[in-house]
Design a protein around this motif. Structure first.
Motif, PDB file in Angstrom:
ATOM      1  N   UNK A 179       9.810  41.639  49.244  1.00 14.06           N
ATOM      2  CA  UNK A 179       9.366  41.735  47.846  1.00 14.06           C
ATOM      3  C   UNK A 179      10.489  42.253  46.965  1.00 14.06           C
ATOM      4  N   UNK A 180      11.638  41.549  47.012  1.00 14.48           N
ATOM      5  CA  UNK A 180      12.815  42.026  46.283  1.00 14.48           C
ATOM      6  C   UNK A 180      12.836  41.539  44.838  1.00 14.48           C
ATOM      7  N   UNK A 181      11.795  40.812  44.435  1.00  9.72           N
ATOM      8  CA  UNK A 181      11.816  40.125  43.134  1.00  9.72           C
ATOM      9  C   UNK A 181      12.055  41.019  41.935  1.00  9.72           C
ATOM     10  N   UNK A 182      11.332  42.129  41.844  1.00  4.80           N
ATOM     11  CA  UNK A 182      11.453  42.958  40.641  1.00  4.80           C
ATOM     12  C   UNK A 182      12.869  43.522  40.476  1.00  4.80           C
ATOM     13  N   UNK A 183      13.436  44.177  41.517  1.00  4.55           N
ATOM     14  CA  UNK A 183      14.816  44.637  41.326  1.00  4.55           C
ATOM     15  C   UNK A 183      15.789  43.474  41.117  1.00  4.55           C
ATOM     16  N   UNK A 184      15.500  42.319  41.714  1.00  2.00           N
ATOM     17  CA  UNK A 184      16.396  41.169  41.542  1.00  2.00           C
ATOM     18  C   UNK A 184      16.483  40.748  40.080  1.00  2.00           C
ATOM     19  N   UNK A 185      15.318  40.669  39.435  1.00  3.44           N
ATOM     20  CA  UNK A 185      15.305  40.250  38.031  1.00  3.44           C
ATOM     21  C   UNK A 185      16.079  41.256  37.181  1.00  3.44           C
ATOM     22  N   UNK A 186      15.919  42.542  37.517  1.00  7.51           N
ATOM     23  CA  UNK A 186      16.638  43.566  36.749  1.00  7.51           C
ATOM     24  C   UNK A 186      18.139  43.486  37.020  1.00  7.51           C
ATOM     25  N   UNK A 187      18.509  43.270  38.284  1.00 13.43           N
ATOM     26  CA  UNK A 187      19.937  43.096  38.608  1.00 13.43           C
ATOM     27  C   UNK A 187      20.528  41.902  37.862  1.00 13.43           C
ATOM     28  N   UNK A 188      19.747  40.829  37.819  1.00 13.80           N
ATOM     29  CA  UNK A 188      20.227  39.613  37.172  1.00 13.80           C
ATOM     30  C   UNK A 188      20.515  39.890  35.699  1.00 13.80           C
ATOM     31  N   UNK A 189      19.586  40.608  35.060  1.00 16.45           N
ATOM     32  CA  UNK A 189      19.808  40.967  33.658  1.00 16.45           C
ATOM     33  C   UNK A 189      21.046  41.846  33.531  1.00 16.45           C
TER      34      UNK A 189
END
Lengths: 310, 369
Positions: A180-190
């Motif tokens: 469930x890495x999605x939330x930190x991934x989206x923040x990292x991407x930003x």
């Protein structure tokens, strides 16, 4: 006379104020009720209960520090729960953040269809925490589950369920959480998109190769975002409950190997009706989380640099 | 220090060509300025030399080595960015030493070079600060220092002064010129400001729409612009350009008639036929004030700017739609709406054919009309 006038005019002012703000306050009321009745009230009540013996059926009996004395000196399951939870936090948080960063970097390269991939990769975070997915994982890893059949093909003896094996059960839950890495991934991407392109170009002109640029430019520039993700994910990991509850059917088994702190707390409170002791456990968890967060904040000045040049 | 050769260098994004076959030679220690209006491709060309942009065709050769497939990290060049691009998480000292640490230069050598660069640029007092704590001018110095410490083969500057205020821009311009003199390094400098180009360059490359319009020393470009674009771009205020046609042809000289039936004799070597359309160019500073009787030019004055040391007169010649700017030395009392009698210096006039190409002058000493 004068006092009466002044009091009544003050009352008038209050009434005027109320009439003007009435609709605003009305909108606030549901939230205020929620906050006081459902959050602050129970929290304060549990603080009191932490110092009592309370079985829900009879009124709480004040016992002083007995709960904490038992917790620290005698309760071996408390120690086991701490150990499981710390193991879980120390593995799942770095792994999840690492994977999230890796995927974010891959997506940041501007490949075609990034938006679609981002949505797909985010999906597990939306559904992954749900009971349904935990049940699915249980089916996958349980005795006679899909993985069991696969392992049999590789020559493992039948019935070696991963979830029923105390050596592997916690690892499975860690993998489930990393997924469930999605939330930190989206923040990292930003965060990655915030790093000015010309810094990378300047580093290239300075002769820095891809990995050197990653470790000396990208990572330090991402530090504020890493810091944020680290705190959020650590808090989340300490509070992990659902997956452990579902895959072990609420027992924390096999042999307490998935006895998460929150699960133990839940058992004490709602299975054994030792609500006073459960409250004490809850407050101690709060202290642990606060301490971890404080440590992270204290360490931040050594590795987090905020870019305020622009 | 190095030389650079561009051979038919091209760049296109899909169907759109942004650089159309540029040929250029830059010698050891030369200060070359790429100048042109926005979107002319000057920054793209610089980034192609740096290796930050791929080239679509042609060759880039530095010191005899083909660089086409060499990554920016290995070209040994240094670049000063318009935005400075300082590493915000590093101190000034770290910003300077970063490239040297990457190159595994020994520690004491790094310290020596950083100290030397800091001394040259007078940034010794800020070495332990972060870029956020510096002013724009100080950041610019650090960005230049980061290039200096690496002792690059070629310095590349991408509009480095455009974020500075006017006063600081002039001061930094002088310092970069001095730095070039002191280091003797090859430098390529991109700007849209023709004053920067004129004052700093050994060689100016004028670009428009990805095409090199002219290459030459600043005064060559000023004295002998190759075409109407360069004529209009180099020099401030701009050259006056007046449409006309050939009225008479004599050996080594043609008579040009411009609007208002004004005839001017221009010494040009080229063959022209009577009636050919031409453009007459004359710089504002090459008009002379004449006595009312002798002059054949009467300028109707619209507006006058007295700058103290010089006076700019804006107006129009009778019957002409194109405005004319006249620059007179010293101070003059001229009223708006009056008529100003002028003469042109024939040896300073430029003539362009109907394709905008300059026609070579017969000789600088040709007789006045």
């Amino acid at each position: 006379m004068a006092t009466i006038t002044s009091t009544s005019s003050r009352w008038d002012a209050f009434a005027r104020q109320w009439r003007r703000g009435r609709s605003g306050y009305m909108f606030l009321i549901p939230w205020l009720i929620g906050f006081f009745a459902l959050t602050l009230g129970p929290a304060l009540a549990s603080l009191y209960l932490a110092f009592t013996k309370y079985d829900i059926l009879t009124p709480p009996v004040f016992t002083g520090l007995d709960n904490f004395r038992y917790m620290f000196l005698q309760d071996y399951r408390f120690r086991q729960a701490l150990q499981v939870t710390f193991t879980y936090v120390l593995w799942s948080v770095p792994l999840k953040l690492g994977l999230a960063l890796l995927i974010a970097i891959a997506l940041d390269k501007g490949t075609r269809g990034v938006d679609l991939y981002r949505a797909i990769f985010y999906l597990p975070s939306l559904i992954g925490g749900s009971v349904a997915i935990a049940v699915l994982w249980r089916q996958l890893f349980d005795r006679d589950g899909l993985t069991d059949q696969l392992l049999q093909l590789l020559g493992w003896p039948p019935g070696t369920s991963i979830l029923n094996n105390p050596d592997h059960a916690l690892k499975t839950l860690i993998v489930l959480s990393v997924w469930q890495f999605g939330a930190p991934m989206v923040i990292f991407l930003a965060g990655l998109r915030q790093i000015p392109q010309d810094l990378h170009e300047a580093a290239r002109m300075d002769g820095a190769k891809t990995m050197q640029r990653f470790f000396r430019i990208t990572l330090p520039m991402l530090a504020p975002v890493i810091f944020f993700n680290l705190i959020m994910q650590t808090i989340d990991a300490f509070k992990a409950f659902t997956q452990a509850f579902v895959v072990s059917a609420g027992t924390g088994g096999p042999i307490d190997s998935t006895l998460f702190y929150t699960l133990y707390l839940y058992q004490e409170g709602f299975a054994f009706f030792r609500m006073g002791y459960a409250s004490a456990l809850a407050w101690f968890l709060l202290i642990i989380i606060a301490a971890f967060t404080a440590l992270t904040f204290l360490s931040a000045k050594y590795w987090v640099h905020y870019d305020d040049t622009r | 220090m190095a030389d650079l050769k561009l051979m038919s260098v091209r760049k296109s994004y899909g169907q759109v060509d942004v650089i159309h076959g540029v040929d250029l030679e830059v010698n050891h220690g030369e200060f070359v300025v790429f100048v042109g209006p926005s979107g002319c491709g000057k920054s793209t060309l610089l980034r192609m030399i740096a290796g930050l942009e791929d080239i679509t065709g042609g060759d880039i050769i530095i010191d005899g080595t083909y660089m086409n497939d060499v990554d920016a990290t290995d070209r040994g060049l240094a670049m000063v960015f318009q935005s400075y691009a300082l590493y915000p998480h590093m101190t000034v000292r770290k910003n300077l030493s970063f490239g040297l640490e990457i190159a595994k230069v020994p520690r004491d050598e790094i310290e020596r070079r950083v100290a030397e660069a800091a001394r040259i640029l007078k940034i010794e007092d800020y070495l332990d600060r972060h870029p956020a704590k510096l002013s724009g001018g100080q950041r610019q110095r650090v960005a230049i220092g980061r290039a200096i410490v690496r002792e690059p083969k070629i310095f590349l500057f991408d509009e480095p002064l455009s974020n500075l205020d006017a006063e600081l821009r002039v001061a930094t311009r002088v310092e970069i010129a001095k730095l070039h003199e002191r280091l003797g390094a090859t430098m390529i400098y991109v700007t849209h400001d023709q004053v920067e180009a004129m004052t700093m360059a050994d060689k100016i490359v004028v670009l428009r729409n990805g095409i090199v319009e002219q290459v030459g020393a600043p005064l060559d470009l000023y004295n002998h612009p190759a075409n109407l674009f360069v004529a209009g771009f180099i020099g401030s205020p701009k050259m006056n350009l007046l449409d006309g046609h050939v009225a008479d042809v004599r050996p080594g000289e043609v008579d040009v008639e411009i609007a208002g039936n004004i005839r001017v004799s221009v010494p040009v070597a080229h063959r022209l036929a009577k009636g050919d359309a031409v453009t007459l160019g004359i710089r504002p500073e090459h008009f002379l004030r004449a006595g009312a009787d002798a002059a054949n030019l009467k300028l109707t004055v619209d507006f006058v700017e007295g700058l103290g040391g010089e006076t700019l007169v804006y107006g129009a010649l009778p019957g002409a739609s194109q405005p004319v700017i006249v620059k007179l030395d010293g101070q003059h009392r001229i009223e708006n709406g009056t008529s100003l009698s002028l003469a042109m210096q024939p040896d300073q006039m430029h003539l362009f054919d109907s394709n905008g190409r300059a026609l070579q002058r017969a000789s600088a000493t040709a007789a006045a009309a």
